[in-house]
Design a protein around this motif. Structure first.
Motif, PDB file in Angstrom:
ATOM      1  N   PHE A 140       0.808  -1.214   0.000  1.00  0.00           N
ATOM      2  CA  PHE A 140       0.000   0.000   0.000  1.00  0.00           C
ATOM      3  C   PHE A 140       0.844   1.268   0.000  1.00  0.00           C
ATOM      4  N   GLY A 141       1.989   1.192   0.645  1.00  0.00           N
ATOM      5  CA  GLY A 141       2.817   2.375   0.815  1.00  0.00           C
ATOM      6  C   GLY A 141       3.354   2.935  -0.482  1.00  0.00           C
ATOM      7  N   HIS A 142       3.294   2.153  -1.556  1.00  0.00           N
ATOM      8  CA  HIS A 142       3.941   2.596  -2.786  1.00  0.00           C
ATOM      9  C   HIS A 142       2.961   2.903  -3.908  1.00  0.00           C
ATOM     10  N   MET A 143       1.759   3.353  -3.509  1.00  0.00           N
ATOM     11  CA  MET A 143       0.888   4.024  -4.472  1.00  0.00           C
ATOM     12  C   MET A 143       1.141   5.521  -4.331  1.00  0.00           C
ATOM     13  N   VAL A 144       1.159   6.221  -5.435  1.00  0.00           N
ATOM     14  CA  VAL A 144       1.444   7.654  -5.425  1.00  0.00           C
ATOM     15  C   VAL A 144       0.174   8.421  -5.084  1.00  0.00           C
ATOM     16  N   ILE A 145       0.259   9.309  -4.094  1.00  0.00           N
ATOM     17  CA  ILE A 145      -0.879  10.155  -3.745  1.00  0.00           C
ATOM     18  C   ILE A 145      -0.589  11.634  -3.993  1.00  0.00           C
ATOM     19  N   GLU A 146       0.656  11.948  -4.342  1.00  0.00           N
ATOM     20  CA  GLU A 146       1.038  13.333  -4.645  1.00  0.00           C
ATOM     21  C   GLU A 146       2.059  13.271  -5.777  1.00  0.00           C
ATOM     22  N   ALA A 147       1.581  13.416  -7.009  1.00  0.00           N
ATOM     23  CA  ALA A 147       2.463  13.286  -8.170  1.00  0.00           C
ATOM     24  C   ALA A 147       3.639  14.259  -8.071  1.00  0.00           C
ATOM     25  N   ASP A 153      -2.349  17.739  11.441  1.00  0.00           N
ATOM     26  CA  ASP A 153      -3.499  17.915  10.555  1.00  0.00           C
ATOM     27  C   ASP A 153      -3.129  17.590   9.107  1.00  0.00           C
ATOM     28  N   GLU A 154      -1.944  18.013   8.685  1.00  0.00           N
ATOM     29  CA  GLU A 154      -1.491  17.687   7.329  1.00  0.00           C
ATOM     30  C   GLU A 154      -1.303  16.178   7.187  1.00  0.00           C
ATOM     31  N   TYR A 155      -0.717  15.561   8.204  1.00  0.00           N
ATOM     32  CA  TYR A 155      -0.508  14.106   8.192  1.00  0.00           C
ATOM     33  C   TYR A 155      -1.837  13.373   8.071  1.00  0.00           C
ATOM     34  N   VAL A 156      -2.818  13.773   8.870  1.00  0.00           N
ATOM     35  CA  VAL A 156      -4.137  13.132   8.862  1.00  0.00           C
ATOM     36  C   VAL A 156      -4.783  13.256   7.490  1.00  0.00           C
ATOM     37  N   TYR A 157      -4.646  14.423   6.871  1.00  0.00           N
ATOM     38  CA  TYR A 157      -5.228  14.636   5.555  1.00  0.00           C
ATOM     39  C   TYR A 157      -4.676  13.642   4.537  1.00  0.00           C
ATOM     40  N   TYR A 158      -3.343  13.531   4.472  1.00  0.00           N
ATOM     41  CA  TYR A 158      -2.739  12.613   3.508  1.00  0.00           C
ATOM     42  C   TYR A 158      -3.053  11.152   3.839  1.00  0.00           C
ATOM     43  N   LEU A 159      -3.071  10.827   5.118  1.00  0.00           N
ATOM     44  CA  LEU A 159      -3.431   9.466   5.513  1.00  0.00           C
ATOM     45  C   LEU A 159      -4.844   9.140   5.047  1.00  0.00           C
ATOM     46  N   ALA A 160      -5.761  10.048   5.284  1.00  0.00           N
ATOM     47  CA  ALA A 160      -7.152   9.822   4.885  1.00  0.00           C
ATOM     48  C   ALA A 160      -7.294   9.710   3.376  1.00  0.00           C
ATOM     49  N   MET A 161      -6.523  10.494   2.633  1.00  0.00           N
ATOM     50  CA  MET A 161      -6.599  10.414   1.173  1.00  0.00           C
ATOM     51  C   MET A 161      -6.148   9.032   0.688  1.00  0.00           C
ATOM     52  N   GLY A 162      -5.074   8.524   1.257  1.00  0.00           N
ATOM     53  CA  GLY A 162      -4.600   7.198   0.874  1.00  0.00           C
ATOM     54  C   GLY A 162      -5.582   6.108   1.252  1.00  0.00           C
TER      55      GLY A 162
END
Length: 320
Positions: free
Chosen positions: A164-171, A240-249
């Motif tokens: 899971f860790g190696h899908m791109v969420i921020e090109a 808050d930034e961490y939570v946002y990216y975690l939730a997006m993934g």
């Protein structure tokens, strides 16, 4: 004595953990030995076999009392050839570790990926019990996990699924150790959280995380958690930034797989509701299935460090 026990082995870069697991999912004896890295695969094999023998002796059991042994390895385990195809942190490439351990112990030995084993452990005896399908996402040094469908680990065509860790969420985003940029792991791992906290601490030396950084040149997860509980604004911005990216993934994973249950494990799960509540709020807003009558249940893993041990033991079929 009927064979009501299996040996679970959780092989890590620092320690090799062992446990005797009963056929109802209880651990009745446990131990650990240093992995001793760097070490040759042959040496690691001997260390593991000795740890298994020692664990059985301390539990008052013999090898003949076991259904078998299961081992979770930090890498790709080919269950057709019983080889560890690749475990970069252990220096193993196409080494027949599982087959050789079977020969050393003289009992059935089954191997799998360590994160897959943790998912299976939660499914069999933890917070995933009773779910038809389960996804575990582990947040630690990296981001890993596993998928369980109808009691079986989804391994993919080559036993390397669930990275899971190696899908791109921020090109074009942050560099990842895999060689790509913008991977989920570079934003949602515990390593990513503390790295961003270090950066913010240097910008805000008077903050609580700034003071923690000045004492030891690093901000730990515990420092961040304590700062959040104390209302530190700098820690809150990073988190808050961490939570946002975690939730997006996690939303991406839910949109693709729609499991009955998704659990969050690893060291970051210690943040509890401070993490879970805002993550769930983001997911509820953005997931494609938000209008569906049934949706993925989201929660925390419950077995902590025991998940991998119980899941490894489950590979032997002791719970069947």
């Amino acid at each position: 004595m009927s064979r009501q026990y299996a040996l679970g082995i959780d092989f890590g870069g620092t320690t090799i953990k062992t446990a005797v697991v009963t056929n109802d999912g209880r651990i009745i004896g446990r131990g650990s030995v240093p992995t001793g890295m760097p070490a040759a695969p042959e040496t690691l094999l001997k260390t593991t076999a000795a740890a298994c023998t020692e664990q059985l002796e301390s539990a008052g059991l013999e090898l003949k009392d076991l259904v078998g042994a299961g081992i979770g390895m930090p890498g790709t385990v080919n269950q057709e050839t019983d080889c560890v195809e690749y475990a970069n942190n252990l220096g193993m490439t196409n080494f027949p570790f599982i087959r050789r351990l079977r020969e050393e112990l003289g009992i059935p030995v089954v191997g799998g990926n360590d994160a897959d084993c943790a998912a299976l452990g939660e499914y069999m005896a933890g917070a995933g019990k009773g779910a038809g399908s389960l996804m575990l996402v582990t947040l630690g040094t990296g981001v890993g996990g596993g998928i369980i469908v109808n009691g079986k680990i989804w391994t993919g065509c080559n036993f390397a699924a669930s990275e899971f860790g190696h899908m791109v969420i921020e090109a074009g985003g942050r560099p990842c150790t895999c060689g790509r940029r913008g991977c989920f792991e570079a934003y949602a791992s515990a390593t990513a959280l503390t790295a961003q906290a270090d950066k913010k601490a240097k910008e805000c030396p008077d903050s609580l995380i700034g003071k923690a950084y000045s004492e030891k040149n690093h901000v730990s997860g515990k420092d961040i958690l304590q700062a959040l509980k104390s209302g530190d604004a700098a820690a809150r911005e990073v988190f808050d930034e961490y939570v946002y990216y975690l939730a997006m993934g996690l939303t991406n994973l839910i949109n693709i797989f729609q499991p009955d249950r998704l659990l969050i494990g690893g060291g970051i799960s210690n943040f509890g509701d401070l993490l879970l509540k805002p993550v769930k709020k983001h997911i509820e807003t953005y997931r494609y299935s938000r209008y569906s009558a049934k949706n993925t249940e989201i929660g925390m893993a419950s077995l902590k460090n025991d998940a991998g041990l119980i899941g490894a033991a489950a590979l032997t079929g002791i719970f069947n």
